[in-house]
Write a protein that holds these residues in place. Structure first.
Motif, PDB file in Angstrom:
ATOM      1  N   SER A   1      -0.408   2.402  -9.177  1.00 20.23           N
ATOM      2  CA  SER A   1       0.456   2.879  -8.112  1.00 20.23           C
ATOM      3  C   SER A   1       0.434   1.919  -6.919  1.00 20.23           C
ATOM      4  N   HIS A   2      -0.758   1.428  -6.562  1.00 21.64           N
ATOM      5  CA  HIS A   2      -0.855   0.472  -5.455  1.00 21.64           C
ATOM      6  C   HIS A   2      -0.153  -0.842  -5.796  1.00 21.64           C
ATOM      7  N   ARG A   3      -0.259  -1.264  -7.061  1.00 22.57           N
ATOM      8  CA  ARG A   3       0.432  -2.478  -7.481  1.00 22.57           C
ATOM      9  C   ARG A   3       1.935  -2.313  -7.355  1.00 22.57           C
ATOM     10  N   ASP A   4       2.446  -1.153  -7.770  1.00 22.95           N
ATOM     11  CA  ASP A   4       3.880  -0.907  -7.656  1.00 22.95           C
ATOM     12  C   ASP A   4       4.321  -0.917  -6.201  1.00 22.95           C
ATOM     13  N   LEU A   5       3.515  -0.326  -5.323  1.00 22.68           N
ATOM     14  CA  LEU A   5       3.847  -0.316  -3.900  1.00 22.68           C
ATOM     15  C   LEU A   5       3.899  -1.737  -3.348  1.00 22.68           C
ATOM     16  N   ARG A   6       2.884  -2.541  -3.669  1.00 25.03           N
ATOM     17  CA  ARG A   6       2.860  -3.926  -3.177  1.00 25.03           C
ATOM     18  C   ARG A   6       4.042  -4.724  -3.700  1.00 25.03           C
ATOM     19  N   ARG A   7       4.284  -4.625  -5.005  1.00 30.00           N
ATOM     20  CA  ARG A   7       5.407  -5.364  -5.583  1.00 30.00           C
ATOM     21  C   ARG A   7       6.722  -4.912  -4.967  1.00 30.00           C
ATOM     22  N   GLY A   8       6.873  -3.623  -4.766  1.00 29.00           N
ATOM     23  CA  GLY A   8       8.099  -3.107  -4.170  1.00 29.00           C
ATOM     24  C   GLY A   8       8.329  -3.660  -2.777  1.00 29.00           C
ATOM     25  N   ILE A   9       7.281  -3.690  -1.974  1.00 28.63           N
ATOM     26  CA  ILE A   9       7.413  -4.205  -0.609  1.00 28.63           C
ATOM     27  C   ILE A   9       7.748  -5.691  -0.622  1.00 28.63           C
ATOM     28  N   VAL A  10       7.111  -6.445  -1.504  1.00 32.63           N
ATOM     29  CA  VAL A  10       7.386  -7.885  -1.581  1.00 32.63           C
ATOM     30  C   VAL A  10       8.840  -8.130  -2.007  1.00 32.63           C
ATOM     31  N   TRP A  11       9.298  -7.439  -3.063  1.00 27.04           N
ATOM     32  CA  TRP A  11      10.669  -7.643  -3.523  1.00 27.04           C
ATOM     33  C   TRP A  11      11.685  -7.199  -2.468  1.00 27.04           C
ATOM     34  N   LEU A  12      11.423  -6.072  -1.792  1.00 26.50           N
ATOM     35  CA  LEU A  12      12.320  -5.644  -0.720  1.00 26.50           C
ATOM     36  C   LEU A  12      12.373  -6.696   0.387  1.00 26.50           C
ATOM     37  N   SER A  13      11.235  -7.255   0.737  1.00 25.29           N
ATOM     38  CA  SER A  13      11.192  -8.273   1.789  1.00 25.29           C
ATOM     39  C   SER A  13      11.983  -9.515   1.403  1.00 25.29           C
ATOM     40  N   ILE A  14      11.885  -9.915   0.150  1.00 20.64           N
ATOM     41  CA  ILE A  14      12.661 -11.074  -0.304  1.00 20.64           C
ATOM     42  C   ILE A  14      14.149 -10.775  -0.201  1.00 20.64           C
ATOM     43  N   GLY A  15      14.560  -9.588  -0.646  1.00 22.81           N
ATOM     44  CA  GLY A  15      15.972  -9.208  -0.568  1.00 22.81           C
ATOM     45  C   GLY A  15      16.475  -9.150   0.858  1.00 22.81           C
TER      46      GLY A  15
END
Length: 140
Positions: free
Chosen positions: A73-87
């Motif tokens: 769950s923490h990995r998904d949160l981190r990945r989500g934040i990183v991908w959102l930031s790139i977008g």
């Protein structure tokens, strides 16, 4: 200069950056296998650090597979934040190009291009955040 030269150089560079490290890693691993085989044939014990280096990739995959739901769950949160930031970053770059090119023409096309490219990582980030939201309290 020919128009097709720039994309050819770009994709060649991209292929070299991806392929060359893989080839070097494969050669290094092959050398380690040969040393281990030679030691085994001579009856020598294989050093534990060499064995650990050989199995590090397998352990990483195993740890990811057997990760607890909280860790995942923490990995998904981190990945989500990183991908959102790139977008969002690509959207912002498009907006800055729009502001800078407004009087020169081509501003709308440039902004729409960056917006379209930025939508891809933004949607991937949303998907990871949705995974995090729906699996954060679950137990396998």
């Amino acid at each position: 200069m020919h128009e097709g030269f720039v994309p050819l150089v770009f994709f060649t560079f991209l292929a070299v950056v991806i392929v060359v490290p893989q080839i070097l890693k494969s050669r290094d691993r092959q050398r380690m296998y040969e040393v281990m085989r030679a030691a085994y044939e001579k009856g020598q014990p294989v050093p534990p650090d060499m064995m650990a280096a050989m199995t590090s990739r397998e352990r990483d995959v195993e740890e990811a597979y057997y990760a607890t739901p909280v860790m995942q769950s923490h990995r998904d949160l981190r990945r989500g934040i990183v991908w959102l930031s790139i977008g969002v970053g690509l959207f912002v770059i498009g907006g800055l190009f729009y502001a800078g090119l407004y009087n020169d023409g081509g501003a709308a096309e440039t902004a729409m291009t960056f917006g379209a490219v930025g939508a891809i990582p933004f949607c991937i980030g949303l998907a990871f955040l949705a995974l995090w939201f729906f699996t954060r309290g679950s137990r396998r």
